[in-house]
Design a protein around this motif. Structure first.
Motif, PDB file in Angstrom:
ATOM      1  N   ALA A  72       0.782  -1.033   0.122  1.00 55.65           N
ATOM      2  CA  ALA A  72       0.159  -0.169  -0.058  1.00 55.65           C
ATOM      3  C   ALA A  72       0.853   1.276   0.113  1.00 55.65           C
ATOM      4  O   ALA A  72       1.743   1.436   0.929  1.00 55.65           O
ATOM      5  N   SER A  73       0.726   2.125  -0.957  1.00 53.45           N
ATOM      6  CA  SER A  73       1.239   3.453  -1.088  1.00 53.45           C
ATOM      7  C   SER A  73       0.423   4.348  -0.421  1.00 53.45           C
ATOM      8  O   SER A  73      -0.662   4.421  -0.978  1.00 53.45           O
ATOM      9  N   ILE A  74       0.853   5.109   0.331  1.00 59.75           N
ATOM     10  CA  ILE A  74       0.102   6.251   1.375  1.00 59.75           C
ATOM     11  C   ILE A  74       0.563   7.525   1.122  1.00 59.75           C
ATOM     12  O   ILE A  74       1.813   7.863   1.146  1.00 59.75           O
ATOM     13  N   PRO A 106       6.170  10.604  -5.180  1.00 60.02           N
ATOM     14  CA  PRO A 106       4.901  11.105  -4.996  1.00 60.02           C
ATOM     15  C   PRO A 106       3.982  10.521  -3.727  1.00 60.02           C
ATOM     16  O   PRO A 106       3.110  11.016  -3.564  1.00 60.02           O
ATOM     17  N   ARG A 107       4.268   9.453  -3.156  1.00 62.76           N
ATOM     18  CA  ARG A 107       3.945   8.850  -1.969  1.00 62.76           C
ATOM     19  C   ARG A 107       4.920   9.125  -0.766  1.00 62.76           C
ATOM     20  O   ARG A 107       6.083   9.262  -0.820  1.00 62.76           O
ATOM     21  N   ASP A 108       4.253   9.011   0.396  1.00 65.46           N
ATOM     22  CA  ASP A 108       4.940   9.388   1.597  1.00 65.46           C
ATOM     23  C   ASP A 108       5.332   8.051   2.544  1.00 65.46           C
ATOM     24  O   ASP A 108       6.564   8.006   2.981  1.00 65.46           O
ATOM     25  N   TYR A 109       4.602   6.914   2.300  1.00 65.41           N
ATOM     26  CA  TYR A 109       4.785   5.767   2.870  1.00 65.41           C
ATOM     27  C   TYR A 109       4.480   4.493   2.041  1.00 65.41           C
ATOM     28  O   TYR A 109       3.611   4.636   1.191  1.00 65.41           O
ATOM     29  N   THR A 130      -8.061   3.836   6.606  1.00 66.92           N
ATOM     30  CA  THR A 130      -8.683   4.790   6.264  1.00 66.92           C
ATOM     31  C   THR A 130      -9.349   5.731   7.291  1.00 66.92           C
ATOM     32  O   THR A 130      -9.763   6.751   6.986  1.00 66.92           O
ATOM     33  N   ARG A 131      -9.102   4.981   8.639  1.00 66.83           N
ATOM     34  CA  ARG A 131      -9.649   5.749   9.733  1.00 66.83           C
ATOM     35  C   ARG A 131      -8.728   6.957  10.139  1.00 66.83           C
ATOM     36  O   ARG A 131      -8.939   7.491  10.971  1.00 66.83           O
ATOM     37  N   LEU A 132      -7.398   6.593   9.922  1.00 66.64           N
ATOM     38  CA  LEU A 132      -6.262   7.679  10.144  1.00 66.64           C
ATOM     39  C   LEU A 132      -6.544   9.149   9.703  1.00 66.64           C
ATOM     40  O   LEU A 132      -6.895   9.377   8.464  1.00 66.64           O
ATOM     41  N   ASP A 133      -6.409  10.155  10.395  1.00 64.54           N
ATOM     42  CA  ASP A 133      -6.520  11.350  10.237  1.00 64.54           C
ATOM     43  C   ASP A 133      -5.218  11.789   9.205  1.00 64.54           C
ATOM     44  O   ASP A 133      -4.079  11.106   9.348  1.00 64.54           O
ATOM     45  N   ASN A 134      -5.132  12.522   8.402  1.00 63.22           N
ATOM     46  CA  ASN A 134      -4.049  12.940   7.535  1.00 63.22           C
ATOM     47  C   ASN A 134      -3.877  12.154   6.505  1.00 63.22           C
ATOM     48  O   ASN A 134      -2.938  12.345   5.771  1.00 63.22           O
ATOM     49  N   VAL A 135      -4.644  11.058   6.100  1.00 60.30           N
ATOM     50  CA  VAL A 135      -4.312  10.319   4.914  1.00 60.30           C
ATOM     51  C   VAL A 135      -5.056  10.774   3.503  1.00 60.30           C
ATOM     52  O   VAL A 135      -6.261  10.789   3.856  1.00 60.30           O
ATOM     53  N   ALA A 136      -4.362  11.017   2.698  1.00 58.56           N
ATOM     54  CA  ALA A 136      -5.009  11.571   1.643  1.00 58.56           C
ATOM     55  C   ALA A 136      -5.291  10.563   0.382  1.00 58.56           C
ATOM     56  O   ALA A 136      -6.520  10.698  -0.130  1.00 58.56           O
ATOM     57  N   SER A 137      -4.521   9.576   0.306  1.00 60.04           N
ATOM     58  CA  SER A 137      -4.846   8.514  -0.566  1.00 60.04           C
ATOM     59  C   SER A 137      -4.221   7.207  -0.096  1.00 60.04           C
ATOM     60  O   SER A 137      -3.034   7.297   0.465  1.00 60.04           O
ATOM     61  N   ILE A 138      -4.846   6.230  -0.712  1.00 60.46           N
ATOM     62  CA  ILE A 138      -4.288   5.032  -0.679  1.00 60.46           C
ATOM     63  C   ILE A 138      -4.262   4.302  -1.962  1.00 60.46           C
ATOM     64  O   ILE A 138      -5.289   4.301  -2.428  1.00 60.46           O
ATOM     65  N   GLU A 139      -3.073   3.704  -2.248  1.00 63.97           N
ATOM     66  CA  GLU A 139      -3.029   2.690  -3.507  1.00 63.97           C
ATOM     67  C   GLU A 139      -2.693   1.348  -3.025  1.00 63.97           C
ATOM     68  O   GLU A 139      -1.617   1.327  -2.734  1.00 63.97           O
TER      69      GLU A 139
END
Length: 161
Positions: A72-74, A106-109, A130-139
């Motif tokens: 998962a790219s976060i 382009p991804r942080d984690y 998906t319940r974490l604050d500050n997560v903009a997108s997940i691939e």
């Protein structure tokens, strides 16, 4: 030991222990060309210096009923230090997350997540990620097969401290 480079014997010790962490000091000493006492002393110094961080059993995730690896790219909404640290601290506590890397680009984690099946990943995604604050997108990308997995560091390529 922290202020000098590893010598050839140290490197041979690390390589041998990466191949078999349960090797006896007697066997290790024979492999690297030392007597047992100096060999044990060097192992202890490598441990104290943090070169050897610990010993583990390598487990087959398929045989434990966990055959699925998901990458998962976060991307976070904000990349301030406290936000990065907060995200890292939370995911470090989740047993499904086998690996977590802070990335450039382009991804942080990048996370490697181990689960039993697609439904288990969906639960992980909905109940945790998906319940974490500050997560903009997940691939998410699902591994189809494992070509290589190494638990060894290429000692011969390192500069060593």
């Amino acid at each position: 030991m922290p202020d000098h480079k590893l010598d050839d014997i140290d490197r041979r010790i690390v390589q041998a222990l990466q191949a078999d962490g349960r090797m006896s000091i007697q066997d290790l000493a024979g492999k690297v060309g030392l007597s047992p006492s100096p060999c044990a002393r060097r192992v202890r110094l490598l441990e104290e210096a943090g070169v050897i961080k610990g010993y583990v059993a390598v487990v087959d995730q398929d045989k434990l009923g966990l055959p699925v690896s998901v990458f998962a790219s976060i991307k976070l909404e904000r990349q301030r230090e406290e936000e990065l640290d907060r995200f890292a601290a939370i995911v470090a506590r989740w047993p499904e997350v086998a690996d977590c890397y802070l990335m450039t680009g382009p991804r942080d984690y990048l996370l490697r997540i181990i689960v039993s099946d697609l439904a288990a990943y969906e639960r992980f995604l909905k109940d945790k990620l998906t319940r974490l604050d500050n997560v903009a997108s997940i691939e998410s990308s699902f591994a189809l097969g494992q070509v290589k997995r190494s638990f060894s560091v290429p000692v011969e390529l390192g500069k060593g401290v």
